[in-house]
Design a protein around this motif. Sequence first.
Motif, PDB file in Angstrom:
ATOM      1  N   SER A 182       0.822  -1.218   0.000  1.00  0.00           N
ATOM      2  CA  SER A 182       0.000   0.000   0.000  1.00  0.00           C
ATOM      3  C   SER A 182       0.852   1.263   0.000  1.00  0.00           C
ATOM      4  N   SER A 187      -2.322   6.126  -4.555  1.00  0.00           N
ATOM      5  CA  SER A 187      -3.688   6.266  -4.038  1.00  0.00           C
ATOM      6  C   SER A 187      -4.724   6.473  -5.132  1.00  0.00           C
ATOM      7  N   SER A 188      -4.394   6.140  -6.363  1.00  0.00           N
ATOM      8  CA  SER A 188      -5.356   6.274  -7.461  1.00  0.00           C
ATOM      9  C   SER A 188      -6.504   5.283  -7.268  1.00  0.00           C
ATOM     10  N   GLN A 192      -6.414   1.701  -5.302  1.00  0.00           N
ATOM     11  CA  GLN A 192      -7.341   1.307  -4.233  1.00  0.00           C
ATOM     12  C   GLN A 192      -7.976  -0.042  -4.527  1.00  0.00           C
ATOM     13  N   LYS A 195      -5.454  -2.713  -3.702  1.00  0.00           N
ATOM     14  CA  LYS A 195      -5.342  -2.909  -2.246  1.00  0.00           C
ATOM     15  C   LYS A 195      -6.500  -3.749  -1.718  1.00  0.00           C
TER      16      LYS A 195
END
Length: 534
Positions: A182, A187-188, A192, A195
């Motif tokens: 992570s 964080s696109s 996500q 993840k």
Amino acid sequence: MKVDCLPFRKTGYFSDIICDYLDEEDSLKPFYNRFPSVQNFEGQITEKAKTFPDKNREVLYDALQNQYKGFTVSKKTQENLRQLKEPITFTVVTGHQLNLFTGPLYFLYKIISTINLTKQLKEAYPKYNFVPVYWMATEDHDFDEINYFNFKGKKIQWNKDVSGAVGHLSTDGLDDVLDIFSNVIGSSNNAQRLKELFKNAYVKHKNLTGATRYLANELFADHGLVIVDGDDNGLKRLLIPYAEKDIFENIPFISVTETISQLEVLPKSYAIQVNPREINYFYLIDGVRERIVEADGRYGVNGKKISWSKEELMKELNDFPERFSPNVISRPLYQEVILPNLCYIGGGGELAYWLELKHMFGKMGVPFPILLLRNSALIITEKQDEKLNKMDLSTTDLFLKQSSFINKKIREISNIDIDFSSQKQLLENQFKEMYELAEKTDKSFLGAVRAQEVKQKKGLDNLEKRLLRAQKRKLKDQVQRMTEIQNELFPAKSLQERTLNFSELYLEMGEELIPNLVRALNPLSLEFAILTTK
């Protein structure tokens, strides 16, 4: 995706035995049943239909219903599971280890090849059903081969002290791996999704078998993929008579040894992939997976204080078949015993050892499947394609070894001719006159002329190499850019598919990655695919 193709032989990354197999070399024909073409599946269907018992279908169906308990199954997969009970249904199967987060990219190619072949067979033979199967190698014990995946040149690894079959391993500790992943993935929206996929597979399932089933099911549910775990009491009961022939009669050892001797005397020297043992089964219990061995009429487990007489071992096999784990020789047979299978799809190394097994299958009375080399591909992103076009680099040149690739391109872009062929030809013409003169005099003079010719040719070779090195220094910016793009597309100087994890491509393409690959890859093209994203 734009699709171009390259013969496997021209890539330089595939063995002689695989390239010769694809070229249908006569010397290899005794080692397989039918070549992978649409027409040849008709005979394979007929042969398998005659030999696969209906009771095996019932056992397979019941085992899979049990294995899928607790998993959300798509309508397409449910339909495929139901169809496995019908005598008009056949499978196409691929197998793979339980690599963390799928491991190398070719995991996807294996399964997509399998899915696409079932579609092509349905078009060719509409009265039959064809089900794509992924066989999980849950009983494998090579943890160090599966406990990591690569992300942008970094190894993301699961460190754990383990023993026994990897499918039994607890997923404890994989939440730490998720944290590491992570932190590097961004964080696109696509990040996500990755993840969540990792978390739902590896943190929310108790063992590696469950995690891998969840992951493969999520990625390929829309295509009806059926996932089989051979580590199953009911399925292994079907294997008992074949295990007895292996353990007590050594039939696979004798027949595969004979095949190896035949391969070794072929005109080409093919590397032998696997060698059989007298007994090709492990004993699997309580974190242990060790070889079963025989000595002086008694049977035991290598390195363990476990021992049986022949009668005791036969009883153990019949009472607890789940404790008997096939090795690389016996696992392919197990697969063909429990599945109504027509074709095995694998990589080059896998197919090379399958070519050692046909005689053994005959001795065991089991049809030998068609062998198909899985799709292989190089994926070039739009940005990478722009770089290649700016540098006027052809994709075929990228498959050259790096030194050959750079040398070839420097010769092309240099404003100086670095080819001394004309000078060498002029030198040969001059020495031709010297040889004519030497023929008229003493033989010792002839030797002196020959030595001088060799010396001067070698001097020209050295000058050519020095000029090439000088031009590399002069054009160092171009050399650096060419080196960088080749290293991007061939990480670790190997095929992209052997190193890259799907997550890197997923970040760019998201949920369109697999559908795009399904549309682009043709399993029966028998060529290496070069795919350019748009």
